[in-house]
Design a protein around this motif. Structure first.
Motif, PDB file in Angstrom:
ATOM      1  N   GLN A 275     -28.063  -7.862 -10.863  1.00 34.08           N
ATOM      2  CA  GLN A 275     -27.949  -7.198 -12.064  1.00 34.08           C
ATOM      3  C   GLN A 275     -28.942  -6.238 -12.740  1.00 34.08           C
ATOM      4  O   GLN A 275     -28.312  -5.280 -13.552  1.00 34.08           O
ATOM      5  N   ARG A 276     -29.519  -5.699 -11.479  1.00 33.10           N
ATOM      6  CA  ARG A 276     -30.533  -4.167 -11.894  1.00 33.10           C
ATOM      7  C   ARG A 276     -29.972  -3.395 -10.179  1.00 33.10           C
ATOM      8  O   ARG A 276     -30.567  -4.264  -9.169  1.00 33.10           O
ATOM      9  N   ASP A 277     -30.645  -2.481 -10.453  1.00 37.24           N
ATOM     10  CA  ASP A 277     -31.095  -1.514  -9.307  1.00 37.24           C
ATOM     11  C   ASP A 277     -32.345  -2.264  -8.767  1.00 37.24           C
ATOM     12  O   ASP A 277     -33.126  -0.874  -7.940  1.00 37.24           O
ATOM     13  N   PHE A 278     -32.647  -2.764  -8.478  1.00 32.81           N
ATOM     14  CA  PHE A 278     -33.742  -3.472  -7.797  1.00 32.81           C
ATOM     15  C   PHE A 278     -34.413  -2.560  -6.384  1.00 32.81           C
ATOM     16  O   PHE A 278     -33.657  -2.856  -5.385  1.00 32.81           O
ATOM     17  N   GLU A 279     -35.339  -2.472  -6.335  1.00 33.12           N
ATOM     18  CA  GLU A 279     -35.468  -1.676  -4.764  1.00 33.12           C
ATOM     19  C   GLU A 279     -36.492  -3.196  -4.334  1.00 33.12           C
ATOM     20  O   GLU A 279     -36.996  -2.655  -2.813  1.00 33.12           O
ATOM     21  N   LYS A 280     -37.771  -3.632  -4.918  1.00 32.34           N
ATOM     22  CA  LYS A 280     -38.417  -4.639  -4.049  1.00 32.34           C
ATOM     23  C   LYS A 280     -38.237  -5.718  -4.605  1.00 32.34           C
ATOM     24  O   LYS A 280     -38.392  -6.084  -5.882  1.00 32.34           O
ATOM     25  N   VAL A 281     -38.897  -6.672  -3.855  1.00 29.97           N
ATOM     26  CA  VAL A 281     -38.598  -8.873  -4.321  1.00 29.97           C
ATOM     27  C   VAL A 281     -40.710  -8.270  -4.155  1.00 29.97           C
ATOM     28  O   VAL A 281     -40.972  -8.236  -3.249  1.00 29.97           O
ATOM     29  N   VAL A 282     -41.035  -9.166  -5.164  1.00 30.47           N
ATOM     30  CA  VAL A 282     -42.797  -9.535  -4.553  1.00 30.47           C
ATOM     31  C   VAL A 282     -42.484 -11.113  -4.732  1.00 30.47           C
ATOM     32  O   VAL A 282     -41.560 -11.459  -5.707  1.00 30.47           O
ATOM     33  N   ALA A 283     -43.255 -11.844  -3.762  1.00 33.26           N
ATOM     34  CA  ALA A 283     -42.919 -13.092  -4.172  1.00 33.26           C
ATOM     35  C   ALA A 283     -43.832 -13.677  -4.280  1.00 33.26           C
ATOM     36  O   ALA A 283     -45.653 -13.196  -3.557  1.00 33.26           O
ATOM     37  N   TRP A 284     -44.276 -15.066  -4.326  1.00 35.26           N
ATOM     38  CA  TRP A 284     -45.499 -15.865  -4.824  1.00 35.26           C
ATOM     39  C   TRP A 284     -44.917 -17.288  -4.569  1.00 35.26           C
ATOM     40  O   TRP A 284     -44.441 -17.955  -5.052  1.00 35.26           O
ATOM     41  N   ASN A 285     -45.443 -18.500  -3.992  1.00 36.31           N
ATOM     42  CA  ASN A 285     -45.046 -19.709  -3.713  1.00 36.31           C
ATOM     43  C   ASN A 285     -46.480 -21.329  -3.535  1.00 36.31           C
ATOM     44  O   ASN A 285     -47.421 -19.839  -2.618  1.00 36.31           O
ATOM     45  N   PRO A 286     -46.935 -21.855  -4.334  1.00 33.19           N
ATOM     46  CA  PRO A 286     -47.887 -22.519  -3.547  1.00 33.19           C
ATOM     47  C   PRO A 286     -47.614 -23.075  -2.790  1.00 33.19           C
ATOM     48  O   PRO A 286     -48.805 -23.356  -1.184  1.00 33.19           O
ATOM     49  N   HIS A 287     -46.927 -23.236  -1.489  1.00 34.45           N
ATOM     50  CA  HIS A 287     -46.979 -23.342  -0.326  1.00 34.45           C
ATOM     51  C   HIS A 287     -45.983 -21.767   0.636  1.00 34.45           C
ATOM     52  O   HIS A 287     -45.102 -22.350   0.740  1.00 34.45           O
ATOM     53  N   PRO A 288     -47.452 -21.573   1.153  1.00 40.98           N
ATOM     54  CA  PRO A 288     -46.812 -20.085   1.191  1.00 40.98           C
ATOM     55  C   PRO A 288     -46.204 -19.761   2.684  1.00 40.98           C
ATOM     56  O   PRO A 288     -45.038 -18.758   2.913  1.00 40.98           O
ATOM     57  N   GLU A 289     -46.271 -21.065   3.377  1.00 37.38           N
ATOM     58  CA  GLU A 289     -45.264 -21.079   4.380  1.00 37.38           C
ATOM     59  C   GLU A 289     -43.218 -20.900   4.647  1.00 37.38           C
ATOM     60  O   GLU A 289     -42.618 -20.636   5.398  1.00 37.38           O
ATOM     61  N   MET A 290     -43.483 -21.254   3.318  1.00 37.68           N
ATOM     62  CA  MET A 290     -42.260 -21.046   2.134  1.00 37.68           C
ATOM     63  C   MET A 290     -41.134 -19.875   2.329  1.00 37.68           C
ATOM     64  O   MET A 290     -40.310 -19.411   2.187  1.00 37.68           O
ATOM     65  N   LEU A 291     -42.301 -18.557   2.218  1.00 36.06           N
ATOM     66  CA  LEU A 291     -41.857 -17.229   1.444  1.00 36.06           C
ATOM     67  C   LEU A 291     -41.139 -17.090   2.802  1.00 36.06           C
ATOM     68  O   LEU A 291     -40.001 -15.897   2.266  1.00 36.06           O
ATOM     69  N   PRO A 292     -41.228 -16.955   4.129  1.00 37.86           N
ATOM     70  CA  PRO A 292     -40.568 -15.617   4.960  1.00 37.86           C
ATOM     71  C   PRO A 292     -39.169 -16.119   5.199  1.00 37.86           C
ATOM     72  O   PRO A 292     -38.346 -15.427   4.610  1.00 37.86           O
ATOM     73  N   ARG A 293     -38.645 -16.809   4.564  1.00 38.64           N
ATOM     74  CA  ARG A 293     -37.094 -17.626   4.342  1.00 38.64           C
ATOM     75  C   ARG A 293     -36.811 -16.871   3.083  1.00 38.64           C
ATOM     76  O   ARG A 293     -35.288 -15.972   3.053  1.00 38.64           O
ATOM     77  N   LEU A 294     -37.439 -16.583   2.100  1.00 39.12           N
ATOM     78  CA  LEU A 294     -36.771 -15.900   0.757  1.00 39.12           C
ATOM     79  C   LEU A 294     -36.882 -14.097   1.064  1.00 39.12           C
ATOM     80  O   LEU A 294     -35.933 -13.533   1.106  1.00 39.12           O
ATOM     81  N   GLY A 295     -38.249 -13.801   2.797  1.00 40.42           N
ATOM     82  CA  GLY A 295     -38.025 -12.708   2.841  1.00 40.42           C
ATOM     83  C   GLY A 295     -36.491 -12.635   3.476  1.00 40.42           C
ATOM     84  O   GLY A 295     -36.540 -11.140   3.650  1.00 40.42           O
ATOM     85  N   GLU A 296     -35.977 -13.459   4.383  1.00 40.27           N
ATOM     86  CA  GLU A 296     -34.890 -12.962   4.677  1.00 40.27           C
ATOM     87  C   GLU A 296     -33.832 -12.730   3.472  1.00 40.27           C
ATOM     88  O   GLU A 296     -33.016 -11.900   3.997  1.00 40.27           O
ATOM     89  N   VAL A 297     -33.510 -13.456   3.070  1.00 39.64           N
ATOM     90  CA  VAL A 297     -32.544 -13.780   1.761  1.00 39.64           C
ATOM     91  C   VAL A 297     -32.643 -11.843   1.498  1.00 39.64           C
ATOM     92  O   VAL A 297     -31.974 -10.534   0.968  1.00 39.64           O
ATOM     93  N   ALA A 298     -33.836 -11.207   0.826  1.00 37.49           N
ATOM     94  CA  ALA A 298     -33.973 -10.053   0.386  1.00 37.49           C
ATOM     95  C   ALA A 298     -33.883  -8.834   0.787  1.00 37.49           C
ATOM     96  O   ALA A 298     -33.197  -8.030   0.914  1.00 37.49           O
ATOM     97  N   ASN A 299     -34.186  -8.610   2.607  1.00 39.21           N
ATOM     98  CA  ASN A 299     -33.755  -7.967   3.460  1.00 39.21           C
ATOM     99  C   ASN A 299     -31.977  -8.030   3.885  1.00 39.21           C
ATOM    100  O   ASN A 299     -31.878  -6.674   3.993  1.00 39.21           O
ATOM    101  N   GLU A 300     -31.433  -9.136   3.489  1.00 38.36           N
ATOM    102  CA  GLU A 300     -30.351  -9.467   4.319  1.00 38.36           C
ATOM    103  C   GLU A 300     -29.576  -8.592   3.131  1.00 38.36           C
ATOM    104  O   GLU A 300     -28.637  -7.768   3.410  1.00 38.36           O
ATOM    105  N   ILE A 301     -29.605  -8.654   1.920  1.00 38.64           N
ATOM    106  CA  ILE A 301     -29.741  -7.894   0.759  1.00 38.64           C
ATOM    107  C   ILE A 301     -30.300  -6.552   0.492  1.00 38.64           C
ATOM    108  O   ILE A 301     -29.874  -5.396  -0.381  1.00 38.64           O
ATOM    109  N   GLY A 302     -30.914  -5.592   1.449  1.00 34.28           N
ATOM    110  CA  GLY A 302     -31.659  -4.671   1.039  1.00 34.28           C
ATOM    111  C   GLY A 302     -32.894  -4.314   0.859  1.00 34.28           C
ATOM    112  O   GLY A 302     -33.167  -3.117   0.164  1.00 34.28           O
ATOM    113  N   LEU A 303     -33.454  -5.677   0.403  1.00 33.95           N
ATOM    114  CA  LEU A 303     -34.359  -5.274  -0.546  1.00 33.95           C
ATOM    115  C   LEU A 303     -35.688  -5.697   0.337  1.00 33.95           C
ATOM    116  O   LEU A 303     -36.054  -6.103   0.980  1.00 33.95           O
ATOM    117  N   GLU A 304     -36.604  -4.129  -0.177  1.00 30.84           N
ATOM    118  CA  GLU A 304     -38.239  -5.007   0.437  1.00 30.84           C
ATOM    119  C   GLU A 304     -39.130  -6.167  -0.132  1.00 30.84           C
ATOM    120  O   GLU A 304     -38.208  -6.402  -1.070  1.00 30.84           O
TER     121      GLU A 304
END
Length: 329
Positions: free
Chosen positions: A157-186
């Motif tokens: 929907q927008r020309d995002f350049e970066k994704v910042v994220a927080w989760n109450p269980h931080p060990e789950m965040l790397p999976r979301l990071g993989e999705v961001a990297n896959e679509i070309g976002l920091e």
């Protein structure tokens, strides 16, 4: 959904739904039904949602009729918090579609994938219509099953350049990071307060019962899509933040009773008249965002008509593509 054949009940399973219904299909269906709701051409019926007293599960029904799209039906299902440990998604549901002319059951459609894709489509519609055009940083609060769907839909929907994220269980965040990297976002995992300071658009998609973001953390011009609060008592953001924002929603009745707005309504800092149906913006009857500094908030409570809209698309595509499975009742 009209009967498309007299050959029996159409069955569209989970795997077929994933093959047939893409993000664009879901976006268009959800945007159209939100517009129909605002025009009075589509109606949600009262929601039934109860704790069943077993497996910590919430179970219920969402139903409605889209007169414009000729779609009638219901979604039956709920939330089983222990399912992830069993290799299953926590949300389990099935959509029943009926012929509006006869009341005959026309289709059974798997609802798990469609629930995720329609929820992501809902927040994406809000971003498309309400977020600043120059938004560059997307904030994600939550990293569960639906977060990847949310991230992929929002990124279109927008020309995002970066994704910042927080989760109450931080060990789950790397999976979301993989999705961001896959679509070309920091991607960067940061604190909630840092997320509020950096993000131009924020999606919350958790099952929290307490605020995870506070009003003072959010910078001017931010758009928030609060997608996790769909039950009385749930809460993802500070009530003061809701009260200070320009609030849009899928359906006002659900927003004030079981959505993110419920807490600000209870404490008297927000009244129903200030909440705007997103369909009014889609239809051109409300301007949406009116300034670069305005904080906009979409209260995505999840209405039955969203489920019926995407399920109808799945059924139509299955029929048109010759993928239909049928059963005789």
């Amino acid at each position: 959904m009209k009967d498309m054949s007299d050959k029996g009940l159409l069955i569209v399973g989970e795997e077929l739904c994933q093959q047939l219904v893409g993000r664009r299909d879901a976006f268009d269906a959800v945007e159209a039904v939100f517009g129909a709701m605002a025009r009075g051409d589509a109606y949600n019926f009262p929601v039934i949602r109860e704790a069943i007293g077993y497996a910590d599960a919430l179970y219920g029904f969402k139903s409605g009729f889209d007169r414009a799209g000729q779609v009638l039906g219901l979604k039956s299902g709920g939330y089983w918090p222990g399912n992830m440990d069993k290799g299953l998604t926590n949300h389990q549901s099935t959509v029943f579609l009926f012929d509006p002319d006869t009341g005959k059951l026309a289709a059974l459609v798997g609802g798990n994938y469609l629930t995720a894709v329609r929820t992501a489509a809902s927040s994406a519609v809000s971003i498309a219509h309400l977020a600043r055009k120059d938004s560059k940083v997307l904030g994600m609060v939550g990293a569960g099953h639906q977060s990847a769907f949310q991230l992929r839909a929002a990124a279109e929907q927008r020309d995002f350049e970066k994704v910042v994220a927080w989760n109450p269980h931080p060990e789950m965040l790397p999976r979301l990071g993989e999705v961001a990297n896959e679509i070309g976002l920091e991607f960067e995992a940061i604190s909630q307060e840092q997320l509020g300071a950096q993000a131009d658009v924020i999606i919350t998609i958790t099952s929290a019962f307490e605020p995870l973001l506070m009003k003072d953390w959010i910078k001017p011009g931010t758009h928030l899509a609060c997608m996790g609060t769909d039950t009385k008592g749930k809460q993802e953001v500070d009530a003061a933040l809701v009260a200070s924002a320009t609030v849009f929603t899928d359906e006002i009745a659900q927003s004030i009773s079981l959505g993110e707005a419920q807490h600000a309504v209870v404490d008297g800092t927000l009244n129903e008249e200030r909440i705007i149906p997103i369909g009014a913006v889609i239809n051109g009857d409300h301007p949406g965002r009116t300034s670069a500094d305005e904080v906009t908030l979409f209260d995505g409570t999840g209405v039955g008509l969203q489920d019926l809209a995407v399920a109808s698309v799945a059924a139509r595509l299955a029929e048109e593509g010759g993928h239909a499975q049928r059963a005789v009742l």
